[in-house]
Motif scaffolding. Structure first.
Motif, PDB file in Angstrom:
ATOM      1  N   MET A 241       0.919  -1.258  -0.038  1.00 26.50           N
ATOM      2  CA  MET A 241      -0.013   0.020   0.083  1.00 26.50           C
ATOM      3  C   MET A 241       0.776   1.322  -0.080  1.00 26.50           C
ATOM      4  O   MET A 241       0.472   2.121  -0.746  1.00 26.50           O
ATOM      5  CB  MET A 241      -0.994   0.059   1.415  1.00 26.50           C
ATOM      6  N   LEU A 242       1.997   1.296   0.969  1.00 26.36           N
ATOM      7  CA  LEU A 242       2.807   2.354   0.797  1.00 26.36           C
ATOM      8  C   LEU A 242       3.291   2.622  -0.653  1.00 26.36           C
ATOM      9  O   LEU A 242       3.455   3.623  -0.838  1.00 26.36           O
ATOM     10  CB  LEU A 242       4.051   1.964   1.741  1.00 26.36           C
ATOM     11  N   ALA A 243       3.696   1.538  -1.102  1.00 26.10           N
ATOM     12  CA  ALA A 243       4.233   1.766  -2.533  1.00 26.10           C
ATOM     13  C   ALA A 243       3.209   2.394  -3.431  1.00 26.10           C
ATOM     14  O   ALA A 243       3.516   3.379  -4.345  1.00 26.10           O
ATOM     15  CB  ALA A 243       4.780   0.525  -3.155  1.00 26.10           C
ATOM     16  N   SER A 244       2.031   2.184  -3.167  1.00 24.24           N
ATOM     17  CA  SER A 244       0.776   2.591  -4.067  1.00 24.24           C
ATOM     18  C   SER A 244       0.870   4.176  -3.824  1.00 24.24           C
ATOM     19  O   SER A 244       0.550   4.917  -4.487  1.00 24.24           O
ATOM     20  CB  SER A 244      -0.417   1.702  -3.858  1.00 24.24           C
ATOM     21  N   TYR A 245       0.543   4.312  -2.238  1.00 25.36           N
ATOM     22  CA  TYR A 245       0.532   5.668  -1.744  1.00 25.36           C
ATOM     23  C   TYR A 245       1.570   6.703  -2.505  1.00 25.36           C
ATOM     24  O   TYR A 245       1.391   7.873  -3.020  1.00 25.36           O
ATOM     25  CB  TYR A 245       0.518   5.915  -0.275  1.00 25.36           C
ATOM     26  N   LEU A 246       2.865   6.141  -2.614  1.00 24.03           N
ATOM     27  CA  LEU A 246       3.946   6.989  -3.063  1.00 24.03           C
ATOM     28  C   LEU A 246       3.780   7.458  -4.362  1.00 24.03           C
ATOM     29  O   LEU A 246       3.930   8.316  -4.870  1.00 24.03           O
ATOM     30  CB  LEU A 246       5.317   6.422  -2.766  1.00 24.03           C
ATOM     31  N   LYS A 247       3.264   6.353  -5.076  1.00 23.76           N
ATOM     32  CA  LYS A 247       3.096   6.374  -6.447  1.00 23.76           C
ATOM     33  C   LYS A 247       2.261   7.693  -6.611  1.00 23.76           C
ATOM     34  O   LYS A 247       2.424   8.437  -7.574  1.00 23.76           O
ATOM     35  CB  LYS A 247       2.635   5.126  -7.210  1.00 23.76           C
ATOM     36  N   ILE A 248       1.176   7.457  -6.172  1.00 30.72           N
ATOM     37  CA  ILE A 248       0.081   8.570  -6.334  1.00 30.72           C
ATOM     38  C   ILE A 248       0.550   9.572  -5.855  1.00 30.72           C
ATOM     39  O   ILE A 248       0.490  10.947  -6.469  1.00 30.72           O
ATOM     40  CB  ILE A 248      -1.042   8.379  -5.449  1.00 30.72           C
ATOM     41  N   ALA A 249       1.334   9.712  -4.702  1.00 29.84           N
ATOM     42  CA  ALA A 249       1.910  11.070  -4.217  1.00 29.84           C
ATOM     43  C   ALA A 249       2.861  11.795  -5.079  1.00 29.84           C
ATOM     44  O   ALA A 249       2.562  12.779  -5.602  1.00 29.84           O
ATOM     45  CB  ALA A 249       2.845  10.970  -2.814  1.00 29.84           C
ATOM     46  N   TYR A 250       3.474  11.066  -5.782  1.00 27.64           N
ATOM     47  CA  TYR A 250       4.451  11.244  -6.803  1.00 27.64           C
ATOM     48  C   TYR A 250       3.607  11.865  -8.118  1.00 27.64           C
ATOM     49  O   TYR A 250       4.009  12.952  -8.634  1.00 27.64           O
ATOM     50  CB  TYR A 250       5.336  10.334  -7.273  1.00 27.64           C
ATOM     51  N   ARG A 251       2.755  11.200  -8.426  1.00 31.24           N
ATOM     52  CA  ARG A 251       1.932  11.717  -9.608  1.00 31.24           C
ATOM     53  C   ARG A 251       1.050  13.081  -9.074  1.00 31.24           C
ATOM     54  O   ARG A 251       0.890  14.166 -10.088  1.00 31.24           O
ATOM     55  CB  ARG A 251       1.054  10.722  -9.910  1.00 31.24           C
ATOM     56  N   ASN A 252       0.781  12.969  -7.928  1.00 28.83           N
ATOM     57  CA  ASN A 252       0.054  14.308  -7.684  1.00 28.83           C
ATOM     58  C   ASN A 252       1.080  15.727  -7.547  1.00 28.83           C
ATOM     59  O   ASN A 252       0.729  16.444  -8.098  1.00 28.83           O
ATOM     60  CB  ASN A 252      -0.602  14.311  -6.210  1.00 28.83           C
ATOM     61  N   ILE A 253       2.327  15.285  -7.201  1.00 22.65           N
ATOM     62  CA  ILE A 253       3.353  16.279  -7.083  1.00 22.65           C
ATOM     63  C   ILE A 253       3.408  16.848  -8.700  1.00 22.65           C
ATOM     64  O   ILE A 253       3.351  17.940  -9.020  1.00 22.65           O
ATOM     65  CB  ILE A 253       4.421  15.837  -6.692  1.00 22.65           C
ATOM     66  N   LYS A 254       3.730  15.887  -9.502  1.00 22.92           N
ATOM     67  CA  LYS A 254       3.997  16.308 -10.959  1.00 22.92           C
ATOM     68  C   LYS A 254       2.693  17.015 -11.314  1.00 22.92           C
ATOM     69  O   LYS A 254       2.820  17.803 -12.232  1.00 22.92           O
ATOM     70  CB  LYS A 254       4.132  15.015 -11.721  1.00 22.92           C
ATOM     71  N   LYS A 255       1.494  16.295 -10.974  1.00 25.72           N
ATOM     72  CA  LYS A 255       0.312  17.114 -11.661  1.00 25.72           C
ATOM     73  C   LYS A 255       0.234  18.829 -11.423  1.00 25.72           C
ATOM     74  O   LYS A 255      -0.026  19.715 -12.154  1.00 25.72           O
ATOM     75  CB  LYS A 255      -0.974  16.791 -11.211  1.00 25.72           C
ATOM     76  N   GLN A 256       0.576  18.898 -10.076  1.00 26.79           N
ATOM     77  CA  GLN A 256       0.803  20.457  -9.649  1.00 26.79           C
ATOM     78  C   GLN A 256       2.177  20.864  -9.215  1.00 26.79           C
ATOM     79  O   GLN A 256       2.235  21.225  -8.160  1.00 26.79           O
ATOM     80  CB  GLN A 256      -0.193  20.716  -8.479  1.00 26.79           C
ATOM     81  N   ILE A 257       3.094  20.855 -10.384  1.00 26.48           N
ATOM     82  CA  ILE A 257       4.505  21.057 -10.219  1.00 26.48           C
ATOM     83  C   ILE A 257       4.524  22.175  -9.575  1.00 26.48           C
ATOM     84  O   ILE A 257       5.603  22.437  -8.563  1.00 26.48           O
ATOM     85  CB  ILE A 257       5.262  20.633 -11.327  1.00 26.48           C
ATOM     86  N   GLY A 258       4.137  23.319  -9.927  1.00 26.18           N
ATOM     87  CA  GLY A 258       4.380  24.796  -9.341  1.00 26.18           C
ATOM     88  C   GLY A 258       4.096  24.581  -8.042  1.00 26.18           C
ATOM     89  O   GLY A 258       5.035  25.110  -7.121  1.00 26.18           O
TER      90      GLY A 258
END
Lengths: 850, 107
Positions: free
Chosen positions: A75-92
């Motif tokens: 689950m942690l791996a999954s959360y981290l992946k999502i977190a990373y995607r979220n960061i990229k989505k709103q990179i500014g």
């Protein structure tokens, strides 16, 4: 059959079983286990049953652990992946967030390191708690040379004493290496045992027993002897004395109020006619080691009038000042360097506080946009605890990245920081466990705080409501956010004000007319050889077109230590007045060289033969202190030198502007001359310098040619304040930057929130400028509020700081208004970007879904 | 619908067989005796719990007895979903295994 005694299985084991068994079946399982237990109990007896039960409990453990770990990691791996995607989505956004926190962390690390270093001064001595410096009531540590011996014999509480005197620049020579070393001091042999000086070679107990010895630091040893053994070698001191090296010590640590690179035994100064056992004047420091667990105040009471007993004119009470306080605290006033320590600690806290608040604000604002995501997750089966775990891991991931980035910043900025603060920090301190633990703690805390809004609040949403878009988001917590922004901006404004005031004060000091001409004034030490031929040398020098004027004195301006002033002054009409004065020994050209002005009477002149023996010129401060109406012609006696006052010179700042001008008397005392000051024409300075170099080389061939310029010395006198001013200004920029980041994020959030409202307004005909004003109005209110909070605090602290200076500026209302306007402008700029973006948006986009 | 895993299959099948007698201990003993699998007694509760959570099984409680320290016995029964899953599995299984050529490899 009713059992009288229920045979129950081991309690601990059943608890473990209940914990490890899946919740939905645990009731049934408990009963089943109990049934089996009784069966085995009947069949095989208590012992076997006990063992069996525990076996069952323990056997469940491995798979439970494995499962939880495995699934947690997945689950942690999954959360981290999502977190990373979220960061990229709103990179500014993410960059701003992480950057802000990283900067905050970096500042905190640096400042904390500085503070820790400052607080550690002189604490490394083994005897640190029992070491004291004998200090007069006015803060002066310069004491009579007979004091140390007297205290040691008279008072049983005293374990040891040592005298300590600095040496100026002295010539040290070994074979072909010779330099004017400035790190020399003279002490009693006991010094090496009282203070912790780590000896690498030689025996500290005996090293300074013989008068012609010297102990040197490791760096000096390497400089003069390279890899050869230093102990036993003979070094030449001041041409006349051959000294044997009796010890080499590890370079003395920088965090001490004492600094030296070599030590001579005090006994040797007898060879140049120094009186080492007199009460008549103060010229040496006395350090005292008390017995363990002695109360210093008791000893203070006893020694308080020791000096007065032996020399009645000096009525100052004597006391013992702990050496651990010497670096940080002023003796007889509150304050001193400790104020800077407090200021910077507060600064570190503020910056970290602002950065964390920012981070929390921005993350919170962003996450309200994720209500839909929450709804989706719940629809496909996430439990609330899963969502909580997810949001927390996301925010902790962000703070973790910030922590790493912050540490990188620290490593990058370390050289710059070292050069500003004058210290020598290395990267190792970062790896100290205590710092790492503290930092990780703070980052985790920030992560938890930042993630708590989405984690605890968003996760409550009902999927249907949220997916339909009806859930009200973001209105909660708005007043809290307002408060945070106001706090951030107050701190920033406070810092802006501080920077302005410090900058102004320093400028004022450096550019203030000190009353004497200090441009292009060359000065250097001289001794007997020069004095013997003074007149000839002087006329030769004056023939050089580059040289304007030459004069001799005992102490050049800005080299005074007026704490060593004295009160043995008598004049006509003195009655009971007390006065503290310093004696400036000058020659006939002093006035001309420094461009001083006479306000009454005249200066020394060769025309009057009595001037050389009997004339005094005093400054205006002296006139005021002595309460004279017409000083010219009055009799004046200082110590045993009688004379008449022939003139009054206009006050000039012969020492730093930290101190008011104290009374000064000038007299022609040739035996006191030890400095020559030469005013050089600004036309061709290098030519004049080489001419002077030739001259000096002829007189002192064995000594390297060394000199200083007065304006450089003056500037260096304020280097501490300048360094501090610089540091504070840098940190102010950072604080402002971080606050702006916060404001930026918040503004975008608000703009997002009011998308529909803006759309409707546009449709109804609002102009872009009107919309921008509308959106900005709220923020301007907050910034104004921040101003009102910050001004009184800044006023209070700045006044306290300015007390340190005898000459200070009046901050004036304009500074406050200026900072207020600056803050508002900065805020406007930040907010308007978002406002303009929102105002230009197409209403069709925002109102599509109504 | 997804296929049952092996453990789930074995448990559900046993529960079906045991009809009204299907509770923890009985299920476990039955499996160990008949299939030769050596499952630990406590290990059965994890998959049982998951099956209940996913609505393949439902529970009903019996009478409290002193042998269980006053607790009721918890019996398991297949739900419709569980029966459905077993039927599907049976179909797939027979399709795969019917008329399987011998698994002996002749050198």
């Amino acid at each position: 059959m009713i059992l009288r005694k229920i045979k129950s299985p081991p309690k601990t084991a059943s608890c473990i079983l209940k914990f490890l068994i899946n919740g939905s079946v645990s009731y049934g399982a408990a009963g089943d286990f109990y049934e089996q237990y009784l069966y085995i109990l009947k069949k095989h007896g208590r012992f076997v049953a006990f063992i069996w039960y525990w076996q069952q409990a323990i056997q469940l453990l491995p798979s439970f652990i494995f499962n939880s770990i495995f699934w947690s990691i997945t689950m942690l791996a999954s959360y981290l992946k999502i977190a990373y995607r979220n960061i990229k989505k709103q990179i500014g956004f993410s960059v701003i967030n992480i950057l802000g926190l990283a900067i905050g962390i970096a500042c905190t690390i640096l400042i904390v390191q500085w503070v820790r270093d400052e607080l550690s001064y002189d604490r490394f001595h083994k005897n640190a708690d029992e070491l004291y410096a004998a200090t007069f009531s006015n803060g002066s540590k310069t004491t009579p040379s007979a004091l140390a011996g007297y205290i040691k014999t008279e008072y049983p509480e005293v374990s040891n004493t040592s005298r300590y005197a600095g040496l100026g620049r002295r010539l040290i020579k070994y074979k072909n290496t010779k330099t004017m070393e400035s790190g020399g001091v003279m002490t009693d042999p006991g010094f090496l045992e009282m203070f912790t000086v780590n000896f690498l070679k030689g025996d500290p107990e005996t090293a300074l027993k013989k008068p012609r010895s010297i102990v040197i630091s490791k760096s000096l040893a390497e400089k003069y002897f390279g890899s050869e053994e230093a102990v036993g070698k003979i070094m030449n001191f001041q041409v006349r004395y051959d000294l044997t090296v009796t010890g080499v010590f590890e370079d003395y640590p920088a965090n001490s109020h004492l600094q030296f690179s070599y030590i001579l035994p005090l006994e040797i100064s007898k060879e140049w006619k120094r009186n080492l056992n007199t009460w008549e004047y103060n010229n040496i420091r006395t350090y005292v080691l008390l017995n363990k667990n002695t109360d210093p105040s008791q000893v203070d009471k006893k020694i308080s009038n020791v000096v007065e007993k032996h020399r009645p004119q000096d009525k100052r009470p004597l006391s013992l000042q702990p050496i651990t306080r010497l670096h940080l605290y002023n003796f007889n006033s509150s304050g001193g360097r400790i104020t800077y320590v407090y200021v910077f600690s507060a600064l570190a806290f503020f910056i970290l506080f602002i950065a964390c608040i920012n981070f929390i604000n921005l993350t919170t604002a962003r996450s309200s946009a994720r209500a839909k995501e929450v709804g989706m997750r719940k629809a496909v089966g996430a439990r609330r605890s899963d969502l909580i775990r997810q949001f927390f891991s996301e925010s902790i991931l962000l703070t973790g990245i910030s922590l790493i980035l912050g540490i990188c910043f620290v490593v990058l900025l370390l050289p710059v920081f070292n050069s500003i603060t004058g210290k020598n920090f290395s990267v190792e301190f970062l790896l100290k466990t205590s710092s790492l633990i503290a930092l990780s703690g703070i980052t985790v805390l920030t992560g938890i705080l930042a993630g708590s809004y989405p984690a605890l609040f968003l996760s409550r949403f009902h999927p249907v409501k949220v997916l339909r878009g009806a859930a009200g988001t973001g209105t909660k917590g708005a007043p809290f956010r307002k408060v945070l922004v106001v706090i951030q901006f107050s701190l920033s404004i406070f810092l802006i004000l501080g920077t302005f005031i410090i900058y102004n004060q320093l400028n004022f000091i450096i550019n203030r007319d000190m009353g004497f001409d200090n441009k292009n004034v060359f000065y250097t030490n001289i001794s007997g050889r020069f004095l013997n031929n003074y007149e000839t040398i002087k006329s030769e020098m004056l023939q050089n077109p580059g040289i304007q004027s030459v004069t001799l004195t005992n102490i050049a301006p800005y080299r005074w230590n007026t704490n060593a002033g004295f009160g043995d002054v008598h004049w006509e009409g003195k009655k009971d007045r007390k006065v503290k004065m310093v004696m400036n020994s000058v020659d006939y050209d002093y006035l001309k060289t420094f461009g001083l002005k006479i306000s009454e009477g005249r200066f020394f002149s060769k025309q009057y033969s009595a001037d050389a023996a009997e004339a005094y010129v005093i400054n205006e401060a002296a006139v005021r202190a002595m309460g004279m109406d017409a000083p010219v012609g009055k009799n004046l006696r200082i110590w045993d030198m009688k004379g008449k006052i022939i003139g009054v010179v206009k006050d000039y700042n012969f020492e730093s502007l930290h101190n008011r001008i104290i009374p000064m008397a000038m007299k022609i005392i040739p035996s006191w001359y030890s400095n020559v000051c030469i005013k050089i024409n600004s036309g061709n300075i290098p030519a004049a310098l080489s001419f002077l170099e030739n001259k000096f080389k002829k007189i002192y061939p064995e000594y390297p040619f060394e000199y200083s310029f007065l304006d450089d010395t003056i500037r260096m006198r304020y280097s501490t304040e300048q360094a501090i001013g610089k540091l504070i200004s840098y940190f102010t920029y950072l604080a402002i930057f971080i606050s702006c980041l916060g404001l930026f994020g918040l503004a975008s959030f608000t703009a997002e929130q009011r998308k529909k409202e803006i759309g409707i307004r546009k449709v109804l005909g609002a102009q872009v400028s009107g919309l921008v004003l509308l959106l900005s109005r709220e923020f301007i209110k907050w910034v104004l509020l921040a101003n009102i909070v910050a001004w009184p605090a800044a006023w209070f602290f700045m006044n306290k700081w300015l007390q340190e200076f005898a000459y200070k500026i009046d901050p004036g209302i304009s500074i406050f208004i200026l900072s207020g306007i600056t803050a508002i402008l900065i805020a406007l700029l930040t907010v308007s970007y978002q406002a303009v973006k929102a105002a230009y948006g197409n209403p069709a986009d925002t109102l599509k879904y109504e | 619908m997804r296929l049952l895993s092996r453990t789930e299959e074995i448990i559900l099948a046993t529960v079906w067989r045991l009809k009204d007698e299907a509770y923890g201990i009985e299920i476990s003993n039955h499996i160990n005796k008949n299939t030769g699998l050596n499952w630990k007694f406590g290990a059965i509760y994890s998959p049982l719990g998951r099956l209940v959570d996913n609505d393949y099984l439902k529970t009903f409680e019996g009478v409290p007895t002193p042998e269980r320290g006053g607790r009721r016995k918890v019996y398991y029964q297949l739900t419709d979903k569980g029966i459905q899953a077993l039927k599907e599995l049976q179909n797939v299984h027979s399709a795969v295994w019917i008329n399987m050529p011998s698994l002996e490899v002749n050198k």
